[in-house]
Design a protein around this motif. Structure first.
Motif, PDB file in Angstrom:
ATOM      1  N   GLN A 126      48.961  57.060  60.594  1.00 11.90           N
ATOM      2  CA  GLN A 126      50.346  57.169  60.018  1.00 11.90           C
ATOM      3  C   GLN A 126      50.340  58.378  58.908  1.00 11.90           C
ATOM      4  O   GLN A 126      51.622  58.604  58.851  1.00 11.90           O
ATOM      5  CB  GLN A 126      50.620  55.575  59.223  1.00 11.90           C
ATOM      6  N   LYS A 164      57.372  47.074  58.041  1.00 14.26           N
ATOM      7  CA  LYS A 164      57.075  47.297  59.491  1.00 14.26           C
ATOM      8  C   LYS A 164      56.002  48.451  59.847  1.00 14.26           C
ATOM      9  O   LYS A 164      54.971  48.118  60.625  1.00 14.26           O
ATOM     10  CB  LYS A 164      58.654  47.782  60.194  1.00 14.26           C
ATOM     11  N   ALA A 165      56.017  49.552  59.086  1.00 13.64           N
ATOM     12  CA  ALA A 165      55.083  50.526  59.242  1.00 13.64           C
ATOM     13  C   ALA A 165      53.563  49.795  58.651  1.00 13.64           C
ATOM     14  O   ALA A 165      52.669  50.033  59.445  1.00 13.64           O
ATOM     15  CB  ALA A 165      55.281  51.765  58.073  1.00 13.64           C
ATOM     16  N   ASP A 178      42.669  46.339  65.506  1.00 17.66           N
ATOM     17  CA  ASP A 178      42.248  46.492  67.092  1.00 17.66           C
ATOM     18  C   ASP A 178      40.955  47.284  66.939  1.00 17.66           C
ATOM     19  O   ASP A 178      40.319  47.361  67.815  1.00 17.66           O
ATOM     20  CB  ASP A 178      43.461  47.293  67.709  1.00 17.66           C
ATOM     21  N   ALA A 220      47.481  46.060  62.240  1.00 20.27           N
ATOM     22  CA  ALA A 220      47.112  46.002  63.620  1.00 20.27           C
ATOM     23  C   ALA A 220      46.425  46.841  64.158  1.00 20.27           C
ATOM     24  O   ALA A 220      45.384  46.309  64.989  1.00 20.27           O
ATOM     25  CB  ALA A 220      48.605  45.604  64.270  1.00 20.27           C
ATOM     26  N   ARG A 221      46.491  47.941  64.082  1.00 20.55           N
ATOM     27  CA  ARG A 221      45.729  49.118  64.637  1.00 20.55           C
ATOM     28  C   ARG A 221      44.261  48.997  63.682  1.00 20.55           C
ATOM     29  O   ARG A 221      43.414  49.283  64.553  1.00 20.55           O
ATOM     30  CB  ARG A 221      46.243  50.202  64.128  1.00 20.55           C
ATOM     31  N   ARG A 273      52.092  47.761  61.563  1.00 19.77           N
ATOM     32  CA  ARG A 273      51.689  48.492  62.777  1.00 19.77           C
ATOM     33  C   ARG A 273      50.128  49.352  62.428  1.00 19.77           C
ATOM     34  O   ARG A 273      49.177  49.063  62.973  1.00 19.77           O
ATOM     35  CB  ARG A 273      52.483  49.927  62.901  1.00 19.77           C
ATOM     36  N   MET A 274      50.052  49.629  60.876  1.00 16.05           N
ATOM     37  CA  MET A 274      48.789  49.849  60.556  1.00 16.05           C
ATOM     38  C   MET A 274      47.786  48.971  60.380  1.00 16.05           C
ATOM     39  O   MET A 274      46.496  49.236  60.773  1.00 16.05           O
ATOM     40  CB  MET A 274      48.876  50.729  58.922  1.00 16.05           C
TER      41      MET A 274
END
Length: 116
Positions: free
Chosen positions: A24, A94-95, A105, A101-102, A98-99
């Motif tokens: 990000q 929201k950002a 993963d 979840a990344r 994403r971070m």
């Protein structure tokens, strides 16, 4: 990585958090996210996000993070509190999602490599 060694698992979790955040904040080298210069506020924010993900998403206790990061207890608490406050903004939330979840993963990929 030995998935049964708690210290190694925690180090990999931290590395995954930094890597996820660095995507990000692609304009900042990872080394500056880990140890942000005093004049780089976005690098400090990136480090705070990584610490928050480690604490909230990976459920690592604050005391453990203090020891891992070799920082003051108050600076870790401040980082977590600052990101908690920022999560009230929907765009930031929201950002952040994403971070986070990344980071999860990437960690699961590392566990898969270790098991193979």
């Amino acid at each position: 990585m030995n998935p049964y060694d708690a210290d190694q698992r925690l180090e990999v979790m931290l590395a995954c958090c930094f890597k996820a955040v660095s995507v990000q904040f692609s304009h900042i080298p990872v080394r500056e996210i880990i140890w942000p210069p005093h004049d780089m506020f976005d690098a400090a924010l990136a480090r705070q996000i990584a610490i928050h993900i480690l604490h909230v998403e990976f459920d690592v206790p604050r005391r453990r993070i203090v020891k891992m990061q070799d920082r003051q207890r108050t600076s870790i608490s401040f980082a977590i509190q600052r990101i908690d406050n920022r999560l009230t903004c929907p765009v930031f939330a929201k950002a952040y999602g994403r971070m986070a979840a990344r980071a999860k993963d990437i960690f699961m990929q590392q566990l898969g490599k270790a098991a193979a």
